[in-house]
Design a protein around this motif. Structure first.
Motif, PDB file in Angstrom:
ATOM      1  N   ASP A 200      60.456   6.994  19.170  1.00 24.79           N
ATOM      2  CA  ASP A 200      61.311   7.210  17.964  1.00 24.79           C
ATOM      3  C   ASP A 200      61.357   8.875  17.844  1.00 24.79           C
ATOM      4  O   ASP A 200      61.894   9.330  16.771  1.00 24.79           O
ATOM      5  CB  ASP A 200      60.654   6.501  16.721  1.00 24.79           C
ATOM      6  CG  ASP A 200      59.089   6.704  16.443  1.00 24.79           C
ATOM      7  OD1 ASP A 200      58.536   6.996  17.380  1.00 24.79           O
ATOM      8  OD2 ASP A 200      58.976   6.733  15.352  1.00 24.79           O
TER       9      ASP A 200
ATOM     10  N   ASP B 283      67.624   5.198  15.198  1.00 16.56           N
ATOM     11  CA  ASP B 283      66.105   4.687  14.853  1.00 16.56           C
ATOM     12  C   ASP B 283      66.106   3.206  15.109  1.00 16.56           C
ATOM     13  O   ASP B 283      66.946   2.581  14.805  1.00 16.56           O
ATOM     14  CB  ASP B 283      65.952   5.030  13.644  1.00 16.56           C
ATOM     15  CG  ASP B 283      65.413   6.529  13.458  1.00 16.56           C
ATOM     16  OD1 ASP B 283      65.060   7.289  14.392  1.00 16.56           O
ATOM     17  OD2 ASP B 283      65.414   7.201  12.492  1.00 16.56           O
ATOM     18  N   PRO B 284      64.767   2.807  15.587  1.00 11.18           N
ATOM     19  CA  PRO B 284      63.442   3.444  16.069  1.00 11.18           C
ATOM     20  C   PRO B 284      63.654   3.892  17.482  1.00 11.18           C
ATOM     21  O   PRO B 284      62.607   4.065  18.309  1.00 11.18           O
ATOM     22  CB  PRO B 284      62.510   2.410  15.844  1.00 11.18           C
ATOM     23  CG  PRO B 284      63.203   1.209  16.208  1.00 11.18           C
ATOM     24  CD  PRO B 284      64.662   1.383  15.720  1.00 11.18           C
ATOM     25  N   TRP B 285      64.654   4.153  18.166  1.00 15.15           N
ATOM     26  CA  TRP B 285      64.859   4.548  19.576  1.00 15.15           C
ATOM     27  C   TRP B 285      65.325   6.061  19.605  1.00 15.15           C
ATOM     28  O   TRP B 285      66.028   6.447  20.645  1.00 15.15           O
ATOM     29  CB  TRP B 285      65.694   3.836  20.357  1.00 15.15           C
ATOM     30  CG  TRP B 285      65.051   2.205  20.292  1.00 15.15           C
ATOM     31  CD1 TRP B 285      65.546   1.228  19.370  1.00 15.15           C
ATOM     32  CD2 TRP B 285      64.237   1.771  20.917  1.00 15.15           C
ATOM     33  NE1 TRP B 285      64.967   0.150  19.811  1.00 15.15           N
ATOM     34  CE2 TRP B 285      64.120   0.246  20.801  1.00 15.15           C
ATOM     35  CE3 TRP B 285      63.319   2.244  21.917  1.00 15.15           C
ATOM     36  CZ2 TRP B 285      63.146  -0.655  21.272  1.00 15.15           C
ATOM     37  CZ3 TRP B 285      62.489   1.505  22.596  1.00 15.15           C
ATOM     38  CH2 TRP B 285      62.353  -0.170  22.374  1.00 15.15           C
TER      39      TRP B 285
END
Length: 304
Positions: A240, A278-280
């Motif tokens: 993240d 988010d969360p990437w």
């Protein structure tokens, strides 16, 4: 490392949890060796040397081999390399959610195995982030090689080298690091960070209290948000986190937002831009950068 007959050898077969391709190149800092399709690395677990080799035999089979004085050390060495390579990361949720995204979807479909580069020891990520602040990558890599050669650890049996330990770096004088071309301010920051880790005041372990460690490290002059972001992503496995201060990301987002190839934005704008993922966010930023390079190589405009 002890003689071969005194070593414990541990073999572990791993089925990657998501698309995976073992990298074919070694590290520019001289500690990761690649030859004949095999990665080799020397690590240290509580001072004990561990020699690790990694080979991908099939799309769904990666073999880790470790040799050390004890089975526990060998097992920990393999665990660290599994983390560094991301072989156990399940990226399917990221892929399924964003595979049709107009900015990163094509990159995801083309290279689903793409992952951020990680370090098997989080202190490595911290130390090298300090060395790489605000200088060209070639010069940073040359400094890192000199640190490894001058102050690091070498195995006489396999010829591999490892970074110096936190206590070893903490014991250096700033002038010794300046002698390998590290700027004086960064030399002081590296020594102070090493002291904090060596004395147990900062726990950078992936399983530790990251927020507390980051706060403590931020009190060291010369350690800012980019260094902490790099530690979080490369040393602690945060998908993240975007190293938003990186010039490549500041230029990328500037161009995406304005169309001007010379535009640059501030860190906060980079974080805001990738917050939609988010969360990437860290994974998305990596694919966005790869997509930009691919489109530029083909003479195509960037997607907005």
């Amino acid at each position: 490392m002890p003689a071969a007959d005194a070593l414990v050898e541990l073999d572990v077969e791993v089925a990657p949890r998501w698309a995976f391709r073992l990298q074919s190149h070694g590290g520019r800092d001289g500690v990761l060796r690649a030859r004949d399709g095999v990665l080799e690395r020397l690590l240290h677990v509580e001072g004990a040397p561990v020699w690790i080799s990694v080979r991908q035999l099939r799309r769904d089979l990666v073999v880790f081999v470790a040799r050390s004085r004890s089975r526990d050390a060998a097992g920990e060495g393999i665990a660290r390399m599994r983390f560094a390579l991301g072989v156990d990361d399940d990226l399917r949720p990221f892929y399924e959610r964003f595979r049709t995204d107009p900015l990163i979807g094509a990159s995801l479909r083309r290279e689903p195995w793409l992952r951020p580069a990680r370090r098997p020891d989080p202190f490595e990520a911290l130390a090298w982030a300090i060395c790489e602040q605000l200088i060209e990558s070639d010069r940073a890599a040359a400094i890192e090689r000199r640190i490894v050669i001058s102050f690091g650890r070498r195995c006489r049996c396999c010829g591999l080298r490892d970074l110096p330990s936190p206590p070893a770096l903490a014991a250096l004088a700033p002038a010794e690091l300046c002698a390998v071309d590290l700027a004086a301010g960064r030399a002081l920051a590296l020594i102070r960070a090493a002291r904090e880790v060596a004395r147990g005041r900062v726990d950078v372990d992936p399983a530790g209290d990251h927020e507390r460690a980051w706060r403590r490290l931020r009190t060291i002059r010369g350690i800012g948000s980019w260094t902490i972001d790099s530690l979080a992503q490369a040393g602690q496995g945060h998908h993240d986190v975007v190293p938003a201060g990186d010039l490549a990301y500041r230029k990328l987002v500037g161009r995406l937002q304005t169309g001007d190839p010379r535009a640059r934005v501030e860190e906060a704008e980079v974080r805001e831009y990738f917050s939609r993922y988010d969360p990437w966010a860290g994974m998305a930023a990596l694919h966005a950068l790869r997509a930009a390079f691919t489109r530029a190589a083909r003479g195509l405009p960037l997607a907005a």
